[in-house]
Design a protein around this motif. Structure first.
Motif, short mmCIF file in Angstrom:
data_model
loop_
_atom_site.label_atom_id
_atom_site.label_comp_id
_atom_site.label_asym_id
_atom_site.label_seq_id
_atom_site.Cartn_x
_atom_site.Cartn_y
_atom_site.Cartn_z
N LEU A 5 0.85 -1.20 0.00
CA LEU A 5 0.00 0.00 0.00
C LEU A 5 0.88 1.25 0.00
O LEU A 5 1.78 1.37 0.84
CB LEU A 5 -0.88 0.00 1.25
N VAL A 7 0.56 5.15 0.66
CA VAL A 7 -0.32 6.22 1.15
C VAL A 7 0.33 7.55 0.77
O VAL A 7 1.40 7.87 1.28
CB VAL A 7 -0.53 6.14 2.67
N ALA A 40 -6.53 1.56 6.90
CA ALA A 40 -5.84 0.66 5.98
C ALA A 40 -5.30 -0.56 6.69
O ALA A 40 -5.36 -1.68 6.17
CB ALA A 40 -4.70 1.41 5.29
N SER A 43 -7.39 -3.65 7.24
CA SER A 43 -7.65 -4.55 6.11
C SER A 43 -6.61 -5.66 6.15
O SER A 43 -5.41 -5.40 6.05
CB SER A 43 -7.54 -3.78 4.79
N VAL A 46 -3.30 -6.26 3.58
CA VAL A 46 -2.16 -5.36 3.33
C VAL A 46 -0.91 -5.83 4.07
O VAL A 46 -0.90 -5.89 5.30
CB VAL A 46 -2.52 -3.92 3.75
N HIS A 116 -3.41 5.04 -2.08
CA HIS A 116 -4.47 5.65 -1.30
C HIS A 116 -4.10 7.08 -0.91
O HIS A 116 -2.96 7.33 -0.50
CB HIS A 116 -4.71 4.80 -0.05
N SER A 125 -12.18 -0.12 5.81
CA SER A 125 -11.33 -1.23 5.37
C SER A 125 -12.04 -2.12 4.35
O SER A 125 -11.40 -2.78 3.54
CB SER A 125 -10.87 -2.06 6.57
N PHE A 128 -10.93 -1.28 0.91
CA PHE A 128 -9.63 -1.89 0.61
C PHE A 128 -9.83 -3.36 0.21
O PHE A 128 -9.26 -3.83 -0.76
CB PHE A 128 -8.70 -1.81 1.84
N PRO A 176 -8.80 3.72 -1.94
CA PRO A 176 -7.64 3.11 -2.59
C PRO A 176 -7.95 2.59 -3.99
O PRO A 176 -9.00 1.98 -4.21
CB PRO A 176 -7.28 1.96 -1.66
#
Ligand code: C5P
Length: 235
Positions: A5, A7, A40, A43, A46, A116, A125, A128, A176
């Motif tokens: 991920l 960010v 995030a 989730s 990730v 994201h 989440s 995601f 995302p």
């Protein structure tokens, strides 16, 4: 397929009018970046996170990462929570430059990349999860989208209307956004000039699918948005 991920949190947030970069503006006592990371990290998919911070704010960003990691939502997600790597890199002048910097920092193990906006700090989440599922099922790219309520006009440089797309066919897209890593890397190698990453992938001729977005994934842009977010958190 490991999910990484990125960010992006390197924007100035001029429209918000705060004296710190937008990602560090507090919302109910926690920075926007902190909220975004907490969402995030809950989730389970990730495995690796790269935060792209304004140059000069990487230490502050690292402190926010340590805080987010210690939150119960992050700890309760996967067994992998403690093994997750979270890094911080400095961003660039435009959003696309910041995404490219994040992409370069992901480990070779990552084959699915989520990008994201820290400014979409309340994205649940579940969004995601839906984006990751679509890419795992074979999409080259997947973006969360919601129906638009306004009728949208296309205008020319003088403001004259040149078209009215059928509203039923339009989606407002969020983050995302998820990609096969090789596809996103090719897209960014070609150009980084677009308001979203999926736009770059479309230019390659790759298919981008839309999955259900969420009103909570709205982008905090103006002081009014910050008030809206505060009201939501207050229940
Ligand atoms: O400015 P805007 O709200 O469109 O930015 C969207 C996201 O991209 C924000 O989370 C912002 O921090 C990030 N961004 C960035 N680097 C830039 C510009 C924006 O990481 N140079």
């Amino acid at each position: 397929a490991a999910v990484g991920l990125i960010v992006v949190a390197a924007g100035s947030g001029r429209r918000l009018g705060a004296d710190v970069p937008k990602a560090f503006v507090p919302l109910a006592g926690v920075s926007l970046l902190g909220h975004a990371l907490r969402g995030a990290l809950s989730s389970p998919g990730v495995a690796e996170v790269v935060v792209v911070a304004p140059p000069g704010w990487t230490d502050e960003a690292a402190a926010v990462c340590r805080w987010a990691r210690s939150q119960p939502s992050a700890a309760s997600a996967p067994a992998a929570a403690t093994r997750r790597t979270i890094g911080v890199v400095p961003g660039g002048a435009e959003r696309g430059d910041s995404v490219a910097a994040g992409l370069a920092a992901l480990s070779p193990a990552v084959s699915i990349v989520l990008v994201h906006d820290a400014a979409r700090c309340l994205a649940p989440s579940t969004v995601f999860d839906r984006v990751v599922a679509a890419v795992r099922e074979g999409a080259a790219a997947a973006v969360p989208g919601v129906a638009v309520v306004d009728t949208i006009k296309e205008v020319d440089a003088t403001g004259r209307v040149v078209g009215t797309p059928d509203r039923a066919r339009l989606r407002a897209v969020q983050t995302p956004q998820g990609f096969r890593r090789d596809v996103l890397e090719r897209a960014h190698a070609a150009s980084s000039d677009a308001t979203d990453d999926a736009g770059l992938v479309e230019r390659l001729g790759e298919t981008v699918v839309v999955v259900a977005g969420d009103p909570l994934a709205f982008k905090v842009t103006t002081p009014g948005d910050l008030e809206t977010a505060a009201r939501i958190l207050a229940g």
